[in-house]
Scaffold this motif. Structure first.
Motif, PDB file in Angstrom:
ATOM      1  N   ASP B 661       0.820  -1.309  -0.020  1.00 49.06           N
ATOM      2  CA  ASP B 661      -0.044  -0.114   0.168  1.00 49.06           C
ATOM      3  C   ASP B 661       0.991   1.110  -0.044  1.00 49.06           C
ATOM      4  N   ARG B 662       2.123   1.329   0.755  1.00 48.41           N
ATOM      5  CA  ARG B 662       2.739   2.454   0.728  1.00 48.41           C
ATOM      6  C   ARG B 662       3.362   2.957  -0.707  1.00 48.41           C
ATOM      7  N   LYS B 663       3.373   1.689  -1.472  1.00 45.45           N
ATOM      8  CA  LYS B 663       3.831   2.221  -2.870  1.00 45.45           C
ATOM      9  C   LYS B 663       2.948   3.257  -3.534  1.00 45.45           C
ATOM     10  N   GLY B 664       1.814   3.420  -3.120  1.00 45.47           N
ATOM     11  CA  GLY B 664       0.762   4.200  -4.145  1.00 45.47           C
ATOM     12  C   GLY B 664       0.277   3.150  -4.800  1.00 45.47           C
ATOM     13  N   ILE B 665      -0.618   3.711  -5.637  1.00 47.45           N
ATOM     14  CA  ILE B 665      -1.443   3.144  -6.733  1.00 47.45           C
ATOM     15  C   ILE B 665      -0.497   2.399  -7.863  1.00 47.45           C
ATOM     16  N   ILE B 666      -0.779   1.212  -8.381  1.00 46.00           N
ATOM     17  CA  ILE B 666       0.048   0.578  -9.407  1.00 46.00           C
ATOM     18  C   ILE B 666      -1.148  -0.017 -10.323  1.00 46.00           C
ATOM     19  N   GLY B 667      -1.059   0.167 -11.618  1.00 45.20           N
ATOM     20  CA  GLY B 667      -1.930  -0.200 -12.487  1.00 45.20           C
ATOM     21  C   GLY B 667      -2.249  -1.681 -12.681  1.00 45.20           C
ATOM     22  N   LEU B 668      -3.378  -2.348 -12.826  1.00 40.20           N
ATOM     23  CA  LEU B 668      -3.788  -3.623 -12.648  1.00 40.20           C
ATOM     24  C   LEU B 668      -4.175  -4.206 -14.173  1.00 40.20           C
ATOM     25  N   GLY B 669      -4.163  -3.451 -15.137  1.00 39.51           N
ATOM     26  CA  GLY B 669      -4.771  -3.861 -16.503  1.00 39.51           C
ATOM     27  C   GLY B 669      -3.795  -4.935 -16.948  1.00 39.51           C
ATOM     28  N   GLU B 670      -2.435  -4.778 -16.992  1.00 38.49           N
ATOM     29  CA  GLU B 670      -1.490  -6.004 -17.739  1.00 38.49           C
ATOM     30  C   GLU B 670      -0.983  -6.769 -16.741  1.00 38.49           C
ATOM     31  N   PRO B 671      -0.673  -6.653 -15.497  1.00 36.49           N
ATOM     32  CA  PRO B 671       0.087  -7.542 -14.642  1.00 36.49           C
ATOM     33  C   PRO B 671      -0.570  -8.884 -14.725  1.00 36.49           C
ATOM     34  N   PRO B 672      -2.069  -9.059 -14.473  1.00 41.34           N
ATOM     35  CA  PRO B 672      -2.522 -10.402 -14.284  1.00 41.34           C
ATOM     36  C   PRO B 672      -2.793 -11.171 -15.485  1.00 41.34           C
ATOM     37  N   ALA B 673      -2.427 -10.357 -16.764  1.00 40.83           N
ATOM     38  CA  ALA B 673      -2.700 -10.982 -17.887  1.00 40.83           C
ATOM     39  C   ALA B 673      -1.467 -11.578 -18.630  1.00 40.83           C
ATOM     40  N   ILE B 674      -0.637 -12.011 -17.927  1.00 39.90           N
ATOM     41  CA  ILE B 674       0.635 -12.315 -18.641  1.00 39.90           C
ATOM     42  C   ILE B 674       0.972 -14.084 -18.368  1.00 39.90           C
ATOM     43  N   ALA B 675       0.871 -14.483 -16.983  1.00 44.72           N
ATOM     44  CA  ALA B 675       1.651 -15.852 -16.410  1.00 44.72           C
ATOM     45  C   ALA B 675       0.743 -16.798 -16.871  1.00 44.72           C
ATOM     46  N   GLY B 676      -0.731 -16.823 -17.258  1.00 46.66           N
ATOM     47  CA  GLY B 676      -1.466 -17.887 -17.253  1.00 46.66           C
ATOM     48  C   GLY B 676      -1.175 -18.682 -18.572  1.00 46.66           C
ATOM     49  N   PRO B 677      -0.881 -18.558 -19.599  1.00 49.36           N
ATOM     50  CA  PRO B 677      -0.758 -19.538 -20.740  1.00 49.36           C
ATOM     51  C   PRO B 677       0.413 -20.364 -20.449  1.00 49.36           C
ATOM     52  N   ALA B 678       1.630 -19.862 -19.773  1.00 50.16           N
ATOM     53  CA  ALA B 678       2.767 -20.497 -19.323  1.00 50.16           C
ATOM     54  C   ALA B 678       2.262 -21.640 -18.321  1.00 50.16           C
ATOM     55  N   ALA B 679       1.602 -20.946 -17.651  1.00 51.79           N
ATOM     56  CA  ALA B 679       1.277 -21.866 -16.166  1.00 51.79           C
ATOM     57  C   ALA B 679       0.286 -22.995 -16.671  1.00 51.79           C
ATOM     58  N   ILE B 680      -0.524 -22.699 -17.841  1.00 53.25           N
ATOM     59  CA  ILE B 680      -1.285 -23.944 -18.482  1.00 53.25           C
ATOM     60  C   ILE B 680      -0.388 -24.951 -19.114  1.00 53.25           C
ATOM     61  N   SER B 681       0.685 -24.293 -19.833  1.00 49.54           N
ATOM     62  CA  SER B 681       1.416 -25.445 -20.711  1.00 49.54           C
ATOM     63  C   SER B 681       2.135 -26.164 -19.464  1.00 49.54           C
ATOM     64  N   ASN B 682       2.482 -25.568 -18.609  1.00 48.96           N
ATOM     65  CA  ASN B 682       3.408 -26.129 -17.620  1.00 48.96           C
ATOM     66  C   ASN B 682       2.557 -27.582 -16.698  1.00 48.96           C
ATOM     67  N   ALA B 683       1.392 -27.043 -16.777  1.00 47.34           N
ATOM     68  CA  ALA B 683       0.575 -28.084 -15.866  1.00 47.34           C
ATOM     69  C   ALA B 683       0.048 -29.141 -16.944  1.00 47.34           C
ATOM     70  N   VAL B 684      -0.044 -28.944 -18.126  1.00 45.17           N
ATOM     71  CA  VAL B 684      -0.159 -30.051 -19.119  1.00 45.17           C
ATOM     72  C   VAL B 684       0.971 -30.914 -19.262  1.00 45.17           C
ATOM     73  N   ALA B 685       2.008 -30.289 -19.485  1.00 40.92           N
ATOM     74  CA  ALA B 685       3.444 -31.285 -19.182  1.00 40.92           C
ATOM     75  C   ALA B 685       3.431 -32.037 -17.956  1.00 40.92           C
ATOM     76  N   ASN B 686       3.318 -31.226 -16.769  1.00 41.40           N
ATOM     77  CA  ASN B 686       3.121 -32.210 -15.571  1.00 41.40           C
ATOM     78  C   ASN B 686       2.305 -33.263 -15.783  1.00 41.40           C
ATOM     79  N   ALA B 687       1.106 -33.090 -16.207  1.00 37.82           N
ATOM     80  CA  ALA B 687       0.210 -34.029 -16.159  1.00 37.82           C
ATOM     81  C   ALA B 687       0.418 -35.153 -17.236  1.00 37.82           C
ATOM     82  N   ILE B 688       0.693 -34.895 -18.388  1.00 39.22           N
ATOM     83  CA  ILE B 688       0.990 -36.002 -19.483  1.00 39.22           C
ATOM     84  C   ILE B 688       2.461 -36.343 -19.544  1.00 39.22           C
ATOM     85  N   GLY B 689       3.555 -35.825 -19.018  1.00 37.28           N
ATOM     86  CA  GLY B 689       5.001 -36.070 -19.019  1.00 37.28           C
ATOM     87  C   GLY B 689       5.446 -35.730 -20.432  1.00 37.28           C
ATOM     88  N   VAL B 690       4.983 -35.144 -21.162  1.00 36.58           N
ATOM     89  CA  VAL B 690       5.767 -34.617 -22.289  1.00 36.58           C
ATOM     90  C   VAL B 690       5.343 -33.028 -22.406  1.00 36.58           C
TER      91      VAL B 690
END
Lengths: 206, 713
Positions: B661-690
């Protein structure tokens, strides 16, 4: 049999789904083509290609326009009647942004011709706050922030209205099935699911 | 000197509350009027004729038959004879007619003779790009060659990719424009209320003061709706010629073809770690396209930037396809998809739990403590300990489960913004900004900041945005809006309050510095008995309203906003190895963004980004056809977006802490729209082994990764 379910004899009644929805639209269009033509006009009669006067019954009011027979119900409402709550997005029966209720069925207004919509009771999003009464879905969508840019929202609200008209106390899965024919680009589904469940509860209690 | 700083967290009455968005009732009742809903007397409907060819020269264009059609009012040739068309969908002509149906008939009646030229529309194989690929200079840090050869170092090599996706805004690009004498009224669907008028004015060669922009609502932009665009210019030209308002929006096919895309990214990655899991070297040969201009190198290795030894090569591939526009977090989703995947593959080779591997290497990030805490929080929320297993779900049956991780970083400092706050003698308050609410709940945040500052209820603040006659405020891009408008609103409201305090101080006969505005009163600090209601104070103004400005200067935000958001996302999926279908079980987002004005709408932003991530992770891609040069899925049947049944359970954890909170306001449009595709690809690899090397995780790609090309024959 409920209006919203596919009319396939011998087929198990399924929950409302995109497939059922599209079949519903097909059935609706066919029925309109047969039933809405006045008795004296039973003989095949060419309409158009020029503009023809039509009357639509929307939210209980008779509304007139002169449109070419190829004009969709959606474009007729938006371009000729200033009813702009229903939105045009995919324009071919995929996204649900133009959802309205016609003859008790949830339909995509982009996939019905305006001339075929004559003689049917059409309900649009504008009816949900008409004459000083607000349908519980509207505040529920607000409370659960089931909207961002809001362009798809009227379609979701009307699909939800159709679902609740038919299934006043839907389960979580029935909500998902009932809204499976609508797409949102901003990603509001989490709020939408909660909003519809709450509106259903409110409807029961009140 | 007025102190603009935010009140301490425990003193805030409005900021930090979970308030409903103020325009929610208008949106959910269909009353909100979007630019595409605008009706004008005598309105003409206009359409664009697009090129069917990806690369061609216009030999001739004949509009005579179209011009002669009844109801056609004006036609503008946008690609005259001699024009070299560079992508299918490019604008060839604009037609305005009495009805949209007539305009479409007229478009079909235009005869264009094209000299068809060779095209390239696919970039998946860099070797086939030939001279369409332009290499950037090599960047080397440390001594990667030596480190890769060291004994005791484990090396993994793999290929990864993330495709071009299109913005697919539900409200298409375009505007309604009405020339009235020298003046132009414009109703655009834009992320840039203060700037788009100037853009249009430049293209028309008229003074910017002649253009009035109006926009209360808009149906999605995601980075693609800043300029007036060529269709805006031609809409204006046709309005000038006909003397009538002209409505010109792209149709759905055009929206997906020329309305903007996110560039792709491909890479061959070599990554090495010591046996204890410490990453020591990275090498990548990457390429990307965003259309004719190619595509820049994503910032790789992503987040774990301090890998000591690196070699980076990148080529921009020029394609005959619709051009790139900013998409939520430009180049970051790509960077994550090339980095987090290679990292988890290396962890698997080391037989290390991927969470442990990320934690171990957090020192290579710029904010190790934050990422460690976020990794642990996300792991707790997704029940990592319960579901984690070595690569490849060894349980019986055809449904395999897996977990995957992605991470993100973004700036998000507030943009330049001006606000005017007016306090009127009757107690009413207005704040005016040339800003826009693109779905972020900007209106609501502005009202909350003004209400907090003035000690009045949110409903008492009238927020006026969406007009370029209001004080200029930045475009909504790069997660800059909430920081920018909140800061300028805070300053304007404080400045206006300061003027009101002058009046109250004189009336109560106390020093101004001793006063505070709370609970609809101006009172001596901590003493509600020595007070005047806000309304009574305003009445003291007589007939003169207070009107004060506030400005956010990005170079000197004064602690009101800052940059540097971190996030971690995790996916839990089930993969059917017989059909290749991937289902989302659960998706977790842990996100910090500094001071959160409205947690309710901030969470909505993150939920929305998670769903976009699921779209991009599982189904979204632009499919090009090398034979015809066209987009094969420029519609919403085959350009797949997730529906309400596809998203599984989503858990959002906003990291709201005094420290952030001490940092003041930081925009939120982009930050959460980044990591998901990689996380999903990794989850699939973890599931099927390749590893399924390319996103999205469609059944076809999953089956190919499991059983090879022949599995689909």
């Amino acid at each position: 049999m409920n209006d919203l379910e596919p009319k396939h004899p011998g087929k198990k009644k399924s929950a409302f789904s995109r497939r059922g929805f599209l079949q519903g639209v097909g059935a609706g269009t066919t029925a309109a083509g047969v039933l809405s033509v006045p008795a004296e006009a039973q003989a095949p009669k060419a309409i158009g290609p020029g503009a023809v006067p039509i009357t639509l019954t929307i939210n209980g009011k008779a509304m007139q326009a002169t449109v070419e027979p190829r004009v969709t119900l959606l474009d007729c409402m938006r371009h000729y009647m200033d009813l702009t709550g229903a939105k045009r997005v995919c324009d071919r029966g995929t996204c649900g942004a133009c959802t309205v209720i016609m003859g008790g069925k949830v339909i995509y207004a982009c996939s019905v011709l305006a001339i075929d919509a004559q003689g049917k009771q059409i309900e649009t999003i504008e009816n949900l706050t008409a004459s000083g009464k607000t349908h519980p879905l509207v505040p529920a969508f607000v409370k659960h922030d089931a909207q961002q840019c809001g362009y798809c929202t009227p379609g979701f609200v009307m699909a939800a209205k159709g679902l609740l008209d038919r299934t006043p106390s839907p389960s979580y899965d029935q909500v998902k099935d009932g809204l499976g024919g609508n797409l949102c680009r901003c990603g509001t589904y989490v709020g939408v699911r909660q909003a519809v469940l709450e509106a259903a509860k409110g409807g029961r209690n009140g | 000197m007025v102190d603009y700083s935010w009140p301490p967290m425990n003193k805030r009455r409005v900021i930090g509350q979970r308030l409903n968005r103020l325009d929610g009732p208008a949106k959910s009742s269909g009353k909100a009027k979007y630019p595409t809903d605008v009706q004008r007397p005598g309105l003409l409907h206009a359409v664009i004729l697009s090129s069917p060819h990806a690369h061609a020269r216009v030999r001739s264009i004949d509009i005579s038959a179209a011009q002669a059609m009844p109801g056609v009012e004006d036609i503008r040739v946008m690609s005259p004879a001699g024009t070299e068309i560079q992508w299918a969908g490019a604008e060839v002509a604009a037609i305005a007619a009495r009805t949209e149906e007539i305009a479409r008939d007229a478009a079909r009646a235009i005869k264009v003779d094209y000299e068809v030229l060779p095209h390239l529309v696919k970039e998946d194989d860099l070797a086939r790009a030939g001279n369409r690929a332009k290499a950037a200079g090599e960047q080397v840090t440390g001594d990667p060659d030596t480190v890769f050869r060291e004994s005791g170092v484990v090396v993994h090599e793999g290929s990864y990719s993330i495709p071009v996706i299109t913005h697919c805004c539900l409200e298409p690009h375009g505007s309604t424009i009405e020339y009235k004498g020298e003046k132009v009224e414009m109703w655009p669907s834009t992320q840039n209320v203060s700037g788009i008028g100037g853009d249009l004015a430049r293209s028309l060669n008229i003074p910017v003061t002649n253009v009035s922009v109006h926009m209360d609502y808009m149906g999605g932009g995601f980075g693609s709706k800043f300029p007036a665009d060529r269709w805006g210019t031609e809409g204006a030209n046709m309005s000038k010629k006909t003397g009538k308002a002209v409505k010109l929006y792209l149709d759905r096919r055009q929206e997906l073809t020329i309305g903007g895309v996110r560039p792709s990214a491909f890479a061959k990655v070599k990554i090495a770690a010591r046996r204890d899991g410490t990453i020591v070297a990275w090498q990548s040969e990457s390429w990307a396209t965003g259309g004719v201009g190619g595509g820049g190198m994503p910032p790789i290795p992503y987040v774990f930037t301090n890998i000591p030894n690196k070699r980076l090569n990148h080529s921009a591939v020029s394609l005959n396809a619709g051009g790139a526009r900013a998409w939520r977090a430009p180049n970051h989703a790509q960077a994550c998809a090339l980095t987090a995947t290679a990292m988890e593959d290396l962890a698997a080779k080391l037989n290390m739990d991927s969470l442990e591997f990320m934690l171990k290497n957090a020192n290579l990030t710029l904010r190790p403590e934050t990422y460690r805490a976020q990794l642990q929080k996300a792991a707790e929320l997704i029940e990592w300990k319960k579901y984690a297993h070595q690569r490849g779900d060894k349980t019986a049956g055809h449904i395999k489960q897996g977990l995957g991780i992605g991470f993100s970083t973004w700036g998000g400092a507030g943009h330049a913004s001006n606000c005017r706050a007016n306090i009127h003698p009757d107690g009413s308050v207005e704040v005016e900004l040339g800003s826009q609410d693109i779905g972020t709940a900007t209106r609501t945040a502005i009202a909350m900041v003004a209400a907090e500052t003035l000690g009045i209820p949110v409903e008492q603040v009238k927020v006026k945005i969406g007009e370029n006659s209001y004080p200029a405020s930045g475009a909504s891009g790069g997660s800059t809006t909430i920081g920018g408008v909140s800061s300028s609103t805070r300053k304007a409201a404080m400045n206006a309050l300061d003027k009101l305090m002058d009046v109250v101080a004189a009336s109560l006969n106390v020093p101004k510095d001793n006063l505070e505005a709370v609970d609809q009163r101006i009172q001596v600090k901590g003493n509600p008995d020595k007070a005047m209601t806000f309304k009574a104070a305003c009445q003291k103004l007589g007939v003169k309203s207070i009107s004060e400005m506030g400005t956010n200067d990005p170079k000197n935000p004064g602690g009101l906003n800052s940059q540097g958001a971190s996030g971690v996302q995790m996916a839990h999926v089930s993969v059917d190895i017989e059909t290749g279908v991937v289902r989302m079980n659960k998706f977790v987002a842990v996100q910090d963004c500094g001071l959160v004005v409205n947690p309710k709408t901030a969470e909505s932003q993150v939920y929305g980004a998670c769903i976009m991530n699921i779209c991009a992770g599982l189904m979204e891609e632009r499919v090009m056809d090398q034979i015809t040069g066209r987009v094969l899925n420029a519609d919403m049947e085959f350009y797949k977006l997730a529906g309400i049944k596809d998203i599984g359970e989503i858990v959002v954890h906003m990291d709201i802490t005094p420290e952030h909170d001490r940092k003041g306001i930081i925009g939120l449009g982009e930050p959460p729209a980044i990591a998901g595709p990689a996380a999903i690809s990794n989850a699939v690899a973890n599931a099927i082994g390749v590893r399924v090397p390319g996103l999205p995780m469609t059944p076809e790609r999953v089956l190919k990764a499991l059983y090879g090309e022949r599995s689909l024959a």
